[in-house]
Design a protein around this motif. Structure first.
Motif, short mmCIF file in Angstrom:
data_model
loop_
_atom_site.label_atom_id
_atom_site.label_comp_id
_atom_site.label_asym_id
_atom_site.label_seq_id
_atom_site.Cartn_x
_atom_site.Cartn_y
_atom_site.Cartn_z
N TRP A 26 1.01 -1.03 -0.08
CA TRP A 26 0.05 0.02 -0.22
C TRP A 26 0.90 1.20 -0.15
O TRP A 26 1.81 1.14 0.87
N GLY A 43 -9.57 0.75 -2.12
CA GLY A 43 -9.80 0.87 -0.85
C GLY A 43 -11.00 2.12 -0.57
O GLY A 43 -11.24 2.93 -1.54
N LEU A 87 -10.64 -3.64 11.59
CA LEU A 87 -9.87 -3.11 10.53
C LEU A 87 -8.56 -2.42 10.96
O LEU A 87 -8.68 -1.06 11.43
N PHE A 202 -9.52 -12.65 2.92
CA PHE A 202 -10.72 -12.03 2.64
C PHE A 202 -11.78 -12.97 2.69
O PHE A 202 -12.89 -12.49 2.25
N GLN A 205 -14.67 -11.92 4.86
CA GLN A 205 -15.71 -10.79 4.33
C GLN A 205 -16.27 -10.98 3.01
O GLN A 205 -17.51 -10.65 3.17
N PHE A 263 -11.02 -3.98 -4.58
CA PHE A 263 -11.02 -2.95 -3.80
C PHE A 263 -11.49 -1.33 -4.16
O PHE A 263 -10.98 -0.42 -3.57
N ASP A 288 -13.20 -4.18 1.76
CA ASP A 288 -12.56 -3.14 2.51
C ASP A 288 -11.42 -3.64 3.67
O ASP A 288 -11.53 -4.60 4.20
N TYR A 289 -10.62 -2.61 3.64
CA TYR A 289 -9.41 -2.61 4.55
C TYR A 289 -9.31 -1.21 5.21
O TYR A 289 -9.91 -0.24 4.48
#
Length: 297
Positions: A26, A43, A87, A202, A205, A263, A288-289
């Motif tokens: 990121w 995101g 998160l 994930f 989620q 994302f 989502d993060y």
């Protein structure tokens, strides 16, 4: 500038991350520049904007305010609050010490008797000290309301903002109540090194998303990333799982577009022209993060 230094540094960083088995990376910055190395906007986060006019009308209990001075007992309180967040980036004790000793950042606590009710970390704008940004917060909602009000009454801010995950948490209603205005924005940029491992983490989620979406459909879809030659197969049923088999039902995208698919700001069919057999992806994406701003430089 113009001597290729950034390009060489990024190539070295990418090779180092591959060697150390990073799953994804990121960063924040210029999309056009870092897009050349397959980072892509990704995101979602809420950004809340605060002005004293709204907060002055909100009532709270009274608390005592105390500044953090690297005391071990108060660092443990921060850790206790922050580790409850769904998160977040995983932190070690050393990470907590380093993050809460960063230059220019101030952390305060709201105390109710002997109990520490909340904490809040902020920084003033270097050019305009009446403008600020809240980097992290946690604790009881009433105590956080009190601290937000104190930023105007005691710390003399005229305006500040903060970010929050878009997935509902204990602070969501509080922030909507107190904010002057808000927006949904992209969270940063991501480069995926190991698509299978990322989606494996994930799975829960994706399954929750499908249940909330109310989708009862089933499918097996193989996602393919063209530049990095990666592929992963998702078995979408009552639960969503990463499985070890490839199917003829493939969705082939560039590395950057796979980031957008997974994302993005909205469901995939709002950003891509999808075949009928791929529309079920709307029920599991976007994922989502959230990286708390104190983590970034």
């Amino acid at each position: 500038r113009g001597k290729g230094c950034m390009k060489r540094l990024l190539k070295e960083c990418i090779e180092a991350m591959k060697k150390e088995k990073y799953e994804m990376s990121w960063l924040a910055g210029d999309r056009r520049r870092y897009g050349n190395f397959d980072w892509e906007n990704s995101g979602r986060q809420f950004r809340f904007h605060f002005e004293g006019r709204v907060l002055s009308t909100i009532s709270t209990s009274e608390y005592k305010i105390k500044k953090y001075n690297s005391e071990k007992r108060y660092l443990k309180v921060i850790m206790k609050f922050h580790e409850k967040e769904n998160l977040k980036v995983k932190r070690s004790l050393d990470s907590y010490k380093r993050l809460f000793s960063r230059s220019g950042k101030e952390t305060y606590f709201a105390l109710s008797g002997k109990r520490t009710a909340a904490y809040l970390t902020f920084e003033r704008n270097s050019k305009n000290p009446e403008v600020g940004y809240v980097y992290e917060y946690g604790g009881d909602n009433d105590a956080l309301k009190f601290m937000l009000k104190k930023l105007f009454s005691d710390f003399k801010f005229k305006y500040f903002s903060l970010t929050s995950p878009v997935r509902f948490n204990k602070y969501t209603e509080l922030l909507f109540e107190c904010a002057e205005r808000w927006a949904v924005e992209q969270h940063g940029m991501v480069k995926i090194f190991n698509l299978k491992s990322v989606l494996k983490k994930f799975e829960r989620q994706m399954t929750l998303n499908k249940k909330r979406f109310g989708c009862k459909g089933q499918a097996i879809i193989t996602l393919v990333m063209t530049e990095s030659d990666q592929s992963v197969t998702l078995k979408i049923g009552k639960n969503v799982r990463v499985v070890n088999k490839e199917t003829s039902n493939k969705l082939v995208l560039t590395d950057r577009n796979v980031v957008r698919l997974i994302f993005g700001l909205s469901k995939p069919s709002n950003e891509f022209v999808l075949k009928k057999e791929h529309l079920i992806l709307d029920s599991i994406f976007p994922l989502d993060y959230f990286i708390w701003p104190l983590e970034s430089v």
